[in-house]
Design a protein around this motif. Structure first.
Motif, PDB file in Angstrom:
ATOM      1  N   ILE A  94       0.855  -1.203   0.000  1.00  0.00           N
ATOM      2  CA  ILE A  94       0.000   0.000   0.000  1.00  0.00           C
ATOM      3  C   ILE A  94       0.882   1.240   0.000  1.00  0.00           C
ATOM      4  CG2 ILE A  94      -1.711   1.338   1.286  1.00  0.00           C
ATOM      5  CD1 ILE A  94      -2.835  -1.293   2.336  1.00  0.00           C
ATOM      6  N   GLY A  95       1.852   1.261   0.925  1.00  0.00           N
ATOM      7  CA  GLY A  95       2.828   2.352   0.966  1.00  0.00           C
ATOM      8  C   GLY A  95       2.243   3.691   1.393  1.00  0.00           C
ATOM      9  N   PHE A  96       3.176   4.616   1.666  1.00  0.00           N
ATOM     10  CA  PHE A  96       2.771   5.985   2.009  1.00  0.00           C
ATOM     11  C   PHE A  96       2.662   6.809   0.737  1.00  0.00           C
ATOM     12  CE2 PHE A  96       4.805   4.354   5.849  1.00  0.00           C
ATOM     13  CZ  PHE A  96       3.922   4.740   6.825  1.00  0.00           C
ATOM     14  N   PRO A  97       1.739   7.769   0.649  1.00  0.00           N
ATOM     15  CA  PRO A  97       0.840   8.259   1.707  1.00  0.00           C
ATOM     16  C   PRO A  97      -0.499   7.523   1.778  1.00  0.00           C
ATOM     17  CG  PRO A  97       0.637   9.685  -0.196  1.00  0.00           C
ATOM     18  CD  PRO A  97       1.659   8.645  -0.567  1.00  0.00           C
ATOM     19  N   GLN A  98      -0.691   6.498   0.935  1.00  0.00           N
ATOM     20  CA  GLN A  98      -1.969   5.802   0.922  1.00  0.00           C
ATOM     21  C   GLN A  98      -2.284   5.140   2.260  1.00  0.00           C
ATOM     22  OE1 GLN A  98      -4.498   5.572  -1.556  1.00  0.00           O
ATOM     23  NE2 GLN A  98      -3.328   7.378  -2.150  1.00  0.00           N
ATOM     24  N   LEU A  99      -1.245   4.758   3.015  1.00  0.00           N
ATOM     25  CA  LEU A  99      -1.473   4.178   4.330  1.00  0.00           C
ATOM     26  C   LEU A  99      -2.180   5.155   5.266  1.00  0.00           C
ATOM     27  CD1 LEU A  99       1.850   2.214   4.872  1.00  0.00           C
ATOM     28  CD2 LEU A  99      -0.449   1.227   4.880  1.00  0.00           C
ATOM     29  N   PHE A 100      -1.880   6.448   5.115  1.00  0.00           N
ATOM     30  CA  PHE A 100      -2.565   7.452   5.931  1.00  0.00           C
ATOM     31  C   PHE A 100      -4.049   7.527   5.569  1.00  0.00           C
ATOM     32  CE2 PHE A 100       1.820   9.340   6.181  1.00  0.00           C
ATOM     33  CZ  PHE A 100       1.979   9.125   7.548  1.00  0.00           C
ATOM     34  N   VAL A 101      -4.341   7.388   4.292  1.00  0.00           N
ATOM     35  CA  VAL A 101      -5.742   7.391   3.852  1.00  0.00           C
ATOM     36  C   VAL A 101      -6.466   6.176   4.419  1.00  0.00           C
ATOM     37  CG1 VAL A 101      -7.284   7.342   1.856  1.00  0.00           C
ATOM     38  CG2 VAL A 101      -5.118   8.609   1.730  1.00  0.00           C
ATOM     39  N   TYR A 102      -5.818   5.016   4.313  1.00  0.00           N
ATOM     40  CA  TYR A 102      -6.397   3.772   4.835  1.00  0.00           C
ATOM     41  C   TYR A 102      -6.630   3.901   6.344  1.00  0.00           C
ATOM     42  CZ  TYR A 102      -7.178  -1.314   4.767  1.00  0.00           C
ATOM     43  OH  TYR A 102      -7.734  -2.566   4.846  1.00  0.00           O
ATOM     44  N   GLY A 103      -5.611   4.385   7.061  1.00  0.00           N
ATOM     45  CA  GLY A 103      -5.744   4.547   8.502  1.00  0.00           C
ATOM     46  C   GLY A 103      -6.850   5.505   8.883  1.00  0.00           C
ATOM     47  N   THR A 104      -7.024   6.566   8.093  1.00  0.00           N
ATOM     48  CA  THR A 104      -8.098   7.528   8.362  1.00  0.00           C
ATOM     49  C   THR A 104      -9.458   6.875   8.256  1.00  0.00           C
ATOM     50  OG1 THR A 104      -6.743   9.376   7.560  1.00  0.00           O
ATOM     51  CG2 THR A 104      -9.127   9.709   7.637  1.00  0.00           C
ATOM     52  N   PHE A 105      -9.647   6.027   7.247  1.00  0.00           N
ATOM     53  CA  PHE A 105     -10.911   5.294   7.119  1.00  0.00           C
ATOM     54  C   PHE A 105     -11.173   4.453   8.368  1.00  0.00           C
ATOM     55  CE2 PHE A 105     -11.022   6.077   2.482  1.00  0.00           C
ATOM     56  CZ  PHE A 105     -12.386   6.266   2.314  1.00  0.00           C
ATOM     57  N   LEU A 106     -10.133   3.792   8.882  1.00  0.00           N
ATOM     58  CA  LEU A 106     -10.304   2.949  10.066  1.00  0.00           C
ATOM     59  C   LEU A 106     -10.627   3.789  11.303  1.00  0.00           C
ATOM     60  CD1 LEU A 106      -7.400   0.359   9.590  1.00  0.00           C
ATOM     61  CD2 LEU A 106      -9.807   0.121   8.985  1.00  0.00           C
ATOM     62  N   PHE A 107      -9.937   4.920  11.463  1.00  0.00           N
ATOM     63  CA  PHE A 107     -10.226   5.815  12.586  1.00  0.00           C
ATOM     64  C   PHE A 107     -11.679   6.282  12.547  1.00  0.00           C
ATOM     65  CE2 PHE A 107      -5.539   7.085  12.981  1.00  0.00           C
ATOM     66  CZ  PHE A 107      -5.368   6.363  14.146  1.00  0.00           C
ATOM     67  N   ILE A 108     -12.125   6.703  11.358  1.00  0.00           N
ATOM     68  CA  ILE A 108     -13.494   7.210  11.214  1.00  0.00           C
ATOM     69  C   ILE A 108     -14.501   6.101  11.493  1.00  0.00           C
ATOM     70  CG2 ILE A 108     -15.167   8.138   9.566  1.00  0.00           C
ATOM     71  CD1 ILE A 108     -12.838   9.588   8.205  1.00  0.00           C
ATOM     72  N   SER A 109     -14.184   4.895  11.056  1.00  0.00           N
ATOM     73  CA  SER A 109     -15.060   3.761  11.319  1.00  0.00           C
ATOM     74  C   SER A 109     -15.228   3.533  12.813  1.00  0.00           C
ATOM     75  CB  SER A 109     -14.492   2.498  10.658  1.00  0.00           C
ATOM     76  OG  SER A 109     -15.276   1.364  10.985  1.00  0.00           O
ATOM     77  N   ILE A 110     -14.116   3.549  13.540  1.00  0.00           N
ATOM     78  CA  ILE A 110     -14.166   3.329  14.991  1.00  0.00           C
ATOM     79  C   ILE A 110     -14.989   4.414  15.668  1.00  0.00           C
ATOM     80  CG2 ILE A 110     -12.766   3.279  17.089  1.00  0.00           C
ATOM     81  CD1 ILE A 110     -10.544   1.993  15.326  1.00  0.00           C
ATOM     82  N   TYR A 111     -14.773   5.662  15.266  1.00  0.00           N
ATOM     83  CA  TYR A 111     -15.572   6.745  15.852  1.00  0.00           C
ATOM     84  C   TYR A 111     -17.055   6.519  15.572  1.00  0.00           C
ATOM     85  CZ  TYR A 111     -17.467  11.249  17.111  1.00  0.00           C
ATOM     86  OH  TYR A 111     -18.225  12.226  17.714  1.00  0.00           O
ATOM     87  N   GLY A 112     -17.379   6.144  14.345  1.00  0.00           N
ATOM     88  CA  GLY A 112     -18.782   6.020  13.950  1.00  0.00           C
ATOM     89  C   GLY A 112     -19.530   4.972  14.745  1.00  0.00           C
ATOM     90  N   TYR A 113     -19.013   3.727  14.772  1.00  0.00           N
ATOM     91  CA  TYR A 113     -19.813   2.683  15.429  1.00  0.00           C
ATOM     92  C   TYR A 113     -19.784   2.796  16.955  1.00  0.00           C
ATOM     93  CZ  TYR A 113     -15.559  -0.294  15.996  1.00  0.00           C
ATOM     94  OH  TYR A 113     -14.322  -0.801  16.321  1.00  0.00           O
ATOM     95  N   THR A 114     -18.692   3.337  17.544  1.00  0.00           N
ATOM     96  CA  THR A 114     -18.696   3.501  18.998  1.00  0.00           C
ATOM     97  C   THR A 114     -19.604   4.660  19.420  1.00  0.00           C
ATOM     98  OG1 THR A 114     -16.650   4.827  18.876  1.00  0.00           O
ATOM     99  CG2 THR A 114     -16.420   2.475  19.363  1.00  0.00           C
ATOM    100  N   ALA A 115     -19.708   5.696  18.588  1.00  0.00           N
ATOM    101  CA  ALA A 115     -20.651   6.777  18.884  1.00  0.00           C
ATOM    102  C   ALA A 115     -22.086   6.262  18.805  1.00  0.00           C
ATOM    103  CB  ALA A 115     -20.447   7.948  17.922  1.00  0.00           C
ATOM    104  N   MET A 116     -22.359   5.398  17.842  1.00  0.00           N
ATOM    105  CA  MET A 116     -23.690   4.787  17.764  1.00  0.00           C
ATOM    106  C   MET A 116     -23.968   3.921  18.982  1.00  0.00           C
ATOM    107  SD  MET A 116     -23.965   3.904  13.671  1.00  0.00           S
ATOM    108  CE  MET A 116     -25.521   3.027  13.836  1.00  0.00           C
ATOM    109  N   MET A 117     -22.940   3.256  19.502  1.00  0.00           N
ATOM    110  CA  MET A 117     -23.095   2.473  20.728  1.00  0.00           C
ATOM    111  C   MET A 117     -23.476   3.368  21.903  1.00  0.00           C
ATOM    112  SD  MET A 117     -19.810  -0.011  20.090  1.00  0.00           S
ATOM    113  CE  MET A 117     -19.395  -0.092  21.823  1.00  0.00           C
TER     114      MET A 117
END
Length: 430
Positions: A330-353
């Motif tokens: 994947i390499g940089f900077p795409q890894l930052f994009v991938y990581g951002t998706f994961l961060f946003i996902s965690i925020y989303g479903y835990t906020a729904m919880m």
């Protein structure tokens, strides 16, 4: 970072297996220590920390390499002896770093997430911080630097030292006899995670209990004082991002509201819990006065929302493992994009919880962004190289996420999170 990612690719499944063993054991013994949403919150905090670490999202102020190059007195060859010396030095440094986190206002924000669970189980070990923005751990390793322990040795030993702190986060292992005088045991660490006044800020060691006994922070687990877990100022959220920065937010607000300019400056470095006198009465903060008489945080979720929370967590975990497995590709900077998706996902479903409608909004936006990314770049990163119709599967997943966020909108908007009756259990801090 790639090496660390590869290591975690194998370590994480091992941690999950041990969690499952503890869960099954507790179930058959009738002493279950897990709650579903608490477990998801804890493991999600762990995922957040791992993503942050592998992407190197820390500003390094003082590294061990920098310290060692400047103050080293001796030069030790790379032998078994140097690894033993390095391990002891890391444990000594860990004790003082840990003690700092429990002593000074600002540094507590870095550590609070690890104590935020109101349960005690192996999942608590994985509740690690993302709020350690600045890297300064090299300062605590001055003894190792003076002795000339090579940086490569520290780099090898550090993750081993960290992983060895996993096993003692359990209620199922009793006191261990003579080992109680040598290493940190589950009994000693139960004391550390407790909010009973007898146990607060005790047993700060990480592997050896010698440091606690020498420096006066040791406390045995008492038979007549059962540990109660959590923190004295409950965060009342499953969202690891909110937990990670909750104490920092209190400090910022207190520094803003106080009229004393000296207090605006010193609040960050005062003992843990200190607040300016002119804000204590104006802006009281609830805290647990009686650890035996308070209700644990537990918003009432429908079975559907609970199940969807598990689906989102497991999906995020799998996507993270895929990132680790294809880190270099994947390499940089795409890894930052991938990581951002994961961060946003965690925020989303835990906020729904939490029954926080912002989670639904974030999930919808994430779904739209995911579909847009796949359409624009003709695929989901490198997934199609490993999974047939991988990008199509991700398109379906993002579409389902949007649908479920809309579907649960009514449940969240028309029902309120379970509110705790603070009157009897919590009183303003004095």
């Amino acid at each position: 970072m790639e090496t660390y990612a590869k290591t975690l690719l194998y370590a994480i499944p091992g941690f999950v297996i041990l969690l499952l063993i503890e869960f099954v054991y507790g179930y058959f013994k009738g002493k279950q220590t897990y709650r579903a949403m608490d477990t998801i919150a804890g493991l999600s905090a762990g995922i957040s920390n791992i993503i942050k670490s592998t992407l190197g999202l820390t500003i390094m102020i003082v590294s061990y390499d920098w310290v060692a190059e400047r103050i080293s007195i001796f030069q030790i060859e790379d032998t078994l002896t140097v690894y033993i010396i390095g391990f002891i030095c890391i444990d000594f440094a860990g004790y003082w770093a840990h003690r700092l986190n429990h002593t000074i206002n600002y540094f507590w924000n870095i550590h609070l997430v690890h104590h935020s669970s109101e349960e005690f189980n192996l999942a608590c070990a994985l509740r690690q911080t993302i709020s350690n923005i600045f890297g300064y751990y090299g300062l605590f390793l001055i003894p190792a630097a003076l002795l000339g322990v090579p940086a490569t040795v520290i780099a090898i030993i550090s993750p081993i030292h960290l992983f060895l702190q996993f096993w003692y986060h359990t209620k199922h292992i009793p006191k261990l006899g003579w080992l109680e005088y040598i290493i940190i045991t589950p009994s000693q660490h139960r004391v550390h995670h407790a909010i009973n006044k007898e146990y607060l800020d005790k047993n700060l060691g990480q592997i050896f209990c010698l440091w606690d006994r020498i420096f006066g922070t040791f406390q045995e687990e008492l038979d007549d004082v059962p540990p109660v877990y959590g923190i004295t100022r409950p965060v009342n959220t499953w969202n690891p991002f909110k937990i990670n920065f909750s104490h920092l937010w209190i400090l910022i607000k207190d520094a803003w509201h106080t009229n004393n300019y000296w207090d605006k400056l010193r609040i960050w470095f005062m003992p843990l819990g200190w607040r300016p006198s002119d804000v204590i009465e104006k802006f009281p903060i609830p805290y647990i006065e009686d650890p035996y008489n308070f209700e644990k945080y537990e918003p009432q979720l429908s079975k559907g929302l609970s199940l969807w929370s598990w689906v989102q967590f497991i999906t995020t975990l799998v996507l993270m493992l895929f990132m680790f497995g294809t880190f270099a590709e994947i390499g940089f900077p795409q890894l930052f994009v991938y990581g951002t998706f994961l961060f946003i996902s965690i925020y989303g479903y835990t906020a729904m919880m939490d029954k926080d409608i912002s989670g639904n909004v974030v999930e919808i936006l994430r779904g739209v962004s995911g579909i847009s990314y796949i359409t624009l770049f003709e695929g989901w990163f490198t997934l199609d190289n490993y999974v047939a119709f991988g990008s199509e599967i991700m398109l379906a997943y993002f579409a389902l996420s949007i649908f479920m966020a809309i579907y649960f909108w009514k449940e969240i908007i028309y029902t309120t999170p379970q509110k705790k009756d603070k009157i009897d259990q919590l009183t303003p801090q004095v």
